[in-house]
Design an enzyme around this catalytic site. Structure first.
Site, PDB file in Angstrom:
ATOM      1  N   HIS A  60      15.899   3.342  -9.106  1.00 39.62           N
ATOM      2  CA  HIS A  60      16.795   4.064 -10.010  1.00 39.62           C
ATOM      3  C   HIS A  60      16.949   5.538  -9.631  1.00 39.62           C
ATOM      4  O   HIS A  60      16.005   6.163  -9.164  1.00 39.62           O
ATOM      5  CB  HIS A  60      16.215   4.045 -11.433  1.00 39.62           C
ATOM      6  CG  HIS A  60      15.966   2.677 -11.975  1.00 39.62           C
ATOM      7  ND1 HIS A  60      15.029   2.413 -12.931  1.00 39.62           N
ATOM      8  CD2 HIS A  60      16.542   1.477 -11.688  1.00 39.62           C
ATOM      9  CE1 HIS A  60      15.031   1.120 -13.235  1.00 39.62           C
ATOM     10  NE2 HIS A  60      15.939   0.521 -12.482  1.00 39.62           N
ATOM     11  N   TYR A 129       4.965   9.346 -16.100  1.00 39.14           N
ATOM     12  CA  TYR A 129       5.718  10.161 -15.152  1.00 39.14           C
ATOM     13  C   TYR A 129       6.539  11.233 -15.845  1.00 39.14           C
ATOM     14  O   TYR A 129       6.976  11.086 -16.973  1.00 39.14           O
ATOM     15  CB  TYR A 129       6.550   9.308 -14.203  1.00 39.14           C
ATOM     16  CG  TYR A 129       7.679   8.506 -14.793  1.00 39.14           C
ATOM     17  CD1 TYR A 129       7.464   7.230 -15.303  1.00 39.14           C
ATOM     18  CD2 TYR A 129       8.974   9.009 -14.809  1.00 39.14           C
ATOM     19  CE1 TYR A 129       8.499   6.486 -15.824  1.00 39.14           C
ATOM     20  CE2 TYR A 129      10.019   8.271 -15.314  1.00 39.14           C
ATOM     21  CZ  TYR A 129       9.772   7.013 -15.829  1.00 39.14           C
ATOM     22  OH  TYR A 129      10.810   6.278 -16.346  1.00 39.14           O
TER      23      TYR A 129
HETATM   24  C1  LIG Z   1      14.471   5.787 -18.152  1.00 38.13           C
HETATM   25  C2  LIG Z   1      14.858   5.853 -19.630  1.00 38.13           C
HETATM   26  C3  LIG Z   1      15.142   4.696 -20.332  1.00 38.13           C
HETATM   27  N1  LIG Z   1      15.500   4.767 -21.636  1.00 38.13           N
HETATM   28  C4  LIG Z   1      15.749   3.516 -22.355  1.00 38.13           C
HETATM   29  C5  LIG Z   1      16.889   2.656 -21.809  1.00 38.13           C
HETATM   30  C6  LIG Z   1      16.403   1.235 -22.104  1.00 38.13           C
HETATM   31  O1  LIG Z   1      16.782   0.850 -23.410  1.00 38.13           O
HETATM   32  C7  LIG Z   1      14.888   1.334 -22.074  1.00 38.13           C
HETATM   33  C8  LIG Z   1      14.289   0.805 -20.763  1.00 38.13           C
HETATM   34  O2  LIG Z   1      14.995   1.427 -19.682  1.00 38.13           O
HETATM   35  P1  LIG Z   1      14.903   0.861 -18.201  1.00 38.13           P
HETATM   36  O3  LIG Z   1      14.989  -0.609 -18.215  1.00 38.13           O
HETATM   37  O4  LIG Z   1      15.895   1.618 -17.372  1.00 38.13           O
HETATM   38  O5  LIG Z   1      13.418   1.290 -17.815  1.00 38.13           O
HETATM   39  P2  LIG Z   1      12.743   1.318 -16.367  1.00 38.13           P
HETATM   40  O6  LIG Z   1      13.221   0.165 -15.580  1.00 38.13           O
HETATM   41  O7  LIG Z   1      11.296   1.482 -16.560  1.00 38.13           O
HETATM   42  O8  LIG Z   1      13.381   2.635 -15.754  1.00 38.13           O
HETATM   43  C9  LIG Z   1      12.609   3.577 -15.045  1.00 38.13           C
HETATM   44  O9  LIG Z   1      12.287   3.030 -13.791  1.00 38.13           O
HETATM   45  C10 LIG Z   1      11.579   3.882 -12.921  1.00 38.13           C
HETATM   46  C11 LIG Z   1      11.348   3.149 -11.628  1.00 38.13           C
HETATM   47  C12 LIG Z   1      12.251   5.181 -12.741  1.00 38.13           C
HETATM   48  O10 LIG Z   1      12.343   5.751 -11.667  1.00 38.13           O
HETATM   49  C13 LIG Z   1      12.687   5.828 -13.985  1.00 38.13           C
HETATM   50  O11 LIG Z   1      13.468   6.963 -13.730  1.00 38.13           O
HETATM   51  C14 LIG Z   1      13.410   4.875 -14.898  1.00 38.13           C
HETATM   52  O12 LIG Z   1      14.695   4.620 -14.345  1.00 38.13           O
HETATM   53  O13 LIG Z   1      14.568   2.713 -22.252  1.00 38.13           O
HETATM   54  C15 LIG Z   1      15.586   5.990 -22.286  1.00 38.13           C
HETATM   55  O14 LIG Z   1      15.928   6.039 -23.493  1.00 38.13           O
HETATM   56  N2  LIG Z   1      15.284   7.134 -21.610  1.00 38.13           N
HETATM   57  C16 LIG Z   1      14.922   7.107 -20.307  1.00 38.13           C
HETATM   58  O15 LIG Z   1      14.636   8.188 -19.682  1.00 38.13           O
END
Ligand SMILES: Cc1cn([C@H]2C[C@H](O)[C@@H](COP(=O)(O)OP(=O)(O)O[C@H]3O[C@@H](C)C(=O)[C@@H](O)[C@H]3O)O2)c(=O)[nH]c1=O
Length: 173
Positions: A60, A129
Site C-alpha cells: 500500500h 507503526y
Molecule cells: C490504513 C488505515 C485504514 N483505515 C481503515 C480502513 C479500513 O476500514 C480498515 C482496514 O484498512 P486496511 O484493510 O487498508 O488495513 P491494512 O491492510 O492493515 O492497511 C495497512 O497496510 C500496511 C501494509 C500499510 O502499509 C499501511 O499503510 C496500511 O495501508 O481501517 C483507517 O481508518 N485509517 C488508516 O490509516
C-alpha cells in the site's frame, strides 16, 4: 538509537534506545533526539494485530501529497516487511527490499514514496507503526504482493490476503 542497516532509496533499520533492568525494558518507541528522525512529524500511530501466521497486508501507499513515511515495529511475534520504491523519478524505482522484524527494539523507517507491506511469520503478530501523514482513502493505491516485476523474496507463496489486496493490478510496462 543505532542505525543497523540501510536499503536502496533511503529506508533504514535501526535499534531504539532502551534500558533493561530486573523489572523489564524501557524502550523509546519514538524520540527525536537523534540525527535520523529529528524532523519526523508523527501524524498517526497504528496498532495492528493479525490473528493468523502468514497474513500478508499490502502493498500500500498514498499518492502525491498524501504520501507517508512509515516506521514499522513488531511488538509481538515476527513479520517480513517489504517496501518498494514507487517514485517514478527515482534511480531505485520499483526496487524492492525486505527485512524481518522479530524484536521490539528494532524498527524500519521507510521514506515517503514507497509501497509497503508485511507478512506475519507468527500467529498473533502485533505491529505498531507510525505515519507522518494523514490517512486519505481517496489517495490510496497499491501493488500486487507477488507482481513478478517486483520480484519480492517473500518467505511463503500462499499468504492470507484481504479481498482488496488480492485485487491490485500488476505494474504495466
Ligand atoms: C490504513 C488505515 C485504514 N483505515 C481503515 C480502513 C479500513 O476500514 C480498515 C482496514 O484498512 P486496511 O484493510 O487498508 O488495513 P491494512 O491492510 O492493515 O492497511 C495497512 O497496510 C500496511 C501494509 C500499510 O502499509 C499501511 O499503510 C496500511 O495501508 O481501517 C483507517 O481508518 N485509517 C488508516 O490509516
Amino acid at each position: 538509537m543505532k542505525k543497523l542497516d540501510s536499503f536502496p532509496g533511503g529506508a533504514f533499520l535501526f535499534e531504539s534506545h532502551h534500558f533493561e533492568d530486573e523489572r523489564g525494558i524501557f524502550l523509546k518507541v519514538f524520540n527525536t533526539d537523534n540525527s535520523f528522525l529529528n524532523d519526523y512529524t508523527v501524524r498517526q500511530i497504528n496498532y495492528v494485530t493479525s490473528v493468523e501466521k502468514h497474513t500478508l497486508r499490502g502493498l500500500h501507499y498514498q499518492r502525491d501529497t498524501n504520501a507517508e513515511s512509515k516506521i514499522f515495529r513488531v511488538i509481538s511475534g515476527a513479520a517480513q516487511v517489504a517496501f518498494v520504491d514507487v517514485r517514478t523519478d527515482s534511480p531505485t524505482y520499483l526496487q524492492a527490499s525486505t527485512v524481518v522484524l522479530d524484536n521490539p527494539k528494532r524498527a524500519v523507517a521507510i521514506p515517503r514514496g514507497f509501497a509497503t507491506g508485511y507478512l506475519t511469520l507468527t500467529a498473533h503478530t502485533v505491529m505498531l507503526y507510525l505515519a507522518d501523514n494523514d490517512y486519505n482513502v481517496g489517495a490510496e493505491a497499491g501493488l500486487l504482493w507477488n507482481d513478478p516485476k517486483l520480484n519480492i523474496n517473500w518467505q511463503i507463496k500462499n499468504p492470507i490476503l484481504s479481498e482488496k489486496d488480492k485485487g491490485w493490478s500488476i505494474v504495466s510496462n
